[in-house]
Scaffold this motif. Structure first.
Motif, PDB file in Angstrom:
ATOM      1  N   LYS A 264     -24.072  64.812  21.712  1.00  0.00           N
ATOM      2  CA  LYS A 264     -24.394  64.606  20.306  1.00  0.00           C
ATOM      3  C   LYS A 264     -24.925  63.197  20.104  1.00  0.00           C
ATOM      4  CE  LYS A 264     -22.288  64.432  15.702  1.00  0.00           C
ATOM      5  NZ  LYS A 264     -21.000  64.569  14.951  1.00  0.00           N
ATOM      6  N   SER A 265     -26.124  63.085  19.533  1.00  0.00           N
ATOM      7  CA  SER A 265     -26.711  61.783  19.225  1.00  0.00           C
ATOM      8  C   SER A 265     -26.899  61.644  17.718  1.00  0.00           C
ATOM      9  CB  SER A 265     -28.066  61.613  19.917  1.00  0.00           C
ATOM     10  OG  SER A 265     -28.696  60.429  19.484  1.00  0.00           O
ATOM     11  N   GLU A 266     -26.517  60.482  17.190  1.00  0.00           N
ATOM     12  CA  GLU A 266     -26.720  60.213  15.771  1.00  0.00           C
ATOM     13  C   GLU A 266     -28.146  59.741  15.487  1.00  0.00           C
ATOM     14  OE1 GLU A 266     -23.665  57.808  13.931  1.00  0.00           O
ATOM     15  OE2 GLU A 266     -22.247  58.345  15.523  1.00  0.00           O
TER      16      GLU A 266
ATOM     17  N   GLU B 214     -16.872  66.458  23.923  1.00  0.00           N
ATOM     18  CA  GLU B 214     -18.311  66.238  23.815  1.00  0.00           C
ATOM     19  C   GLU B 214     -18.601  64.781  24.134  1.00  0.00           C
ATOM     20  OE1 GLU B 214     -19.559  66.932  19.769  1.00  0.00           O
ATOM     21  OE2 GLU B 214     -18.711  65.043  19.059  1.00  0.00           O
ATOM     22  N   VAL B 215     -19.877  64.470  24.338  1.00  0.00           N
ATOM     23  CA  VAL B 215     -20.302  63.086  24.533  1.00  0.00           C
ATOM     24  C   VAL B 215     -21.154  62.700  23.325  1.00  0.00           C
ATOM     25  CG1 VAL B 215     -21.526  61.449  25.987  1.00  0.00           C
ATOM     26  CG2 VAL B 215     -20.285  63.357  27.033  1.00  0.00           C
TER      27      VAL B 215
ATOM     28  N   ALA C 266     -34.832  51.549  35.543  1.00  0.00           N
ATOM     29  CA  ALA C 266     -34.360  51.676  34.163  1.00  0.00           C
ATOM     30  C   ALA C 266     -33.875  53.094  33.908  1.00  0.00           C
ATOM     31  CB  ALA C 266     -35.481  51.320  33.188  1.00  0.00           C
ATOM     32  N   TYR C 267     -32.770  53.214  33.164  1.00  0.00           N
ATOM     33  CA  TYR C 267     -32.178  54.512  32.852  1.00  0.00           C
ATOM     34  C   TYR C 267     -31.928  54.617  31.357  1.00  0.00           C
ATOM     35  CZ  TYR C 267     -31.386  54.535  37.871  1.00  0.00           C
ATOM     36  OH  TYR C 267     -31.567  54.474  39.235  1.00  0.00           O
ATOM     37  N   SER C 268     -32.317  55.728  30.774  1.00  0.00           N
ATOM     38  CA  SER C 268     -32.050  55.960  29.361  1.00  0.00           C
ATOM     39  C   SER C 268     -30.594  56.355  29.170  1.00  0.00           C
ATOM     40  CB  SER C 268     -32.952  57.066  28.823  1.00  0.00           C
ATOM     41  OG  SER C 268     -32.589  58.317  29.377  1.00  0.00           O
ATOM     42  N   VAL C 269     -30.126  56.310  27.922  1.00  0.00           N
ATOM     43  CA  VAL C 269     -28.760  56.750  27.627  1.00  0.00           C
ATOM     44  C   VAL C 269     -28.588  58.207  28.032  1.00  0.00           C
ATOM     45  CG1 VAL C 269     -27.055  57.093  25.796  1.00  0.00           C
ATOM     46  CG2 VAL C 269     -28.534  55.066  25.756  1.00  0.00           C
TER      47      VAL C 269
END
Length: 288
Positions: free
Chosen positions: A240-242, A178-179, A219-222
């Protein structure tokens, strides 16, 4: 042929700059004792024939933002005191200085960000770099020192620092599970390392005491970075983002690079996707 010394020449940017300078036919003046740090006065005492040096590219720095919150005094010691030693050396031998700084604008008041935008420190690392810039400007104004300050936005294209965002994402993609990231939202302007090196090499001979932004203008988001990397690697791993926002987080950066274009004809050659593809190709050929 110019004679050039690079502080931080073994780092991610410095090693690439060293190769580019040699390919231009210039000579690198190397340190005899690689263990000496830039904040130590003895660093410059061991350089042979310093009077023959034409340009110093100053890249040596403490640079990992999260660590700067833990040990701000270390960042001041390296980035401010170290830069003072560089400036004194250049003043003594009348050497041109190219100081490679960083993004210096904090939370933007407007986009895109030009060199006239007020500087503001969002973290101790940024504060130390701004202080170092102020030292360059003071020496230029009061000691007739010739300098150029380069403010790269987010540089990518090397995987040496695994704690940085893009190397971390790529490693997770290669692990195949996963990322996982802290936050998907912040947007940054990313400039490929080859484009930065191209600018640094081509400012040779200029002595105009100016500041230059170096970025892509996009500009680029995560989330967009993850999507691009997955597209290049051909994966579709879960993300998966915290949802944890960093202290003093900057929502978006976007570079106004028109001054570099006007003065040097510089513009980036790599789109973000092309840069990520180049990373993959170089990994496959063991070039990074």
């Amino acid at each position: 042929m110019r004679r050039i010394h690079i502080t931080g020449g073994s780092g991610s940017i410095g090693s690439e700059l060293s190769k580019a300078i040699l390919s231009e036919g210039d000579e690198l003046i190397l340190s005899k004792d690689a263990s000496l740090r830039i904040e130590e006065p003895a660093y410059f005492e061991q350089l042979e024939n310093p009077e023959e040096i034409d340009v110093v590219y100053h890249l040596a720095a403490a640079s990992f933002v999260p660590k700067s919150w833990e040990s701000p005094q270390d960042f001041v010691k390296v980035n401010v005191l170290g830069t003072t030693h560089v400036l004194e050396f250049c003043r003594k031998y009348n050497i041109q200085l190219v100081y490679v700084s960083s993004y210096a604008y904090g939370i933007p008041q407007y986009l895109p960000i030009d060199e006239q935008h007020p500087v503001s420190a969002a973290n101790p690392y940024g504060l130390s770099k701004i202080m170092a810039e102020q030292l360059c400007e003071f020496y230029g104004n009061n000691f007739d020192l010739s300098y150029i300050i380069v403010r790269p936005f987010n540089v990518y294209g090397t995987l040496k620092n695994k704690a940085m965002l893009i190397p971390e994402i790529i490693q997770q993609i290669m692990d195949g599970e996963e990322v996982a990231v802290k936050d998907l939202v912040p947007k940054r302007d990313y400039v490929f390392i080859d484009d930065l090196i191209d600018f640094l090499v081509n400012i040779k001979g200029e002595t105009n005491n100016q500041v230059y932004n170096i970025g892509s203008g996009n500009a680029y988001s995560v989330a967009e970075i993850i999507d691009t990397c997955q597209n290049v690697w051909g994966t579709n791993l879960p993300i998966k983002s915290e949802n944890i926002e960093r202290k003093n987080e900057i929502p978006e950066t976007r570079c106004d690079r028109s001054k570099a274009l006007k003065d040097f004809g510089w513009k980036p050659k790599f789109s973000f996707q092309e840069g990520v593809k180049a990373i993959k190709e170089r990994m496959q050929n063991d070039l990074i």
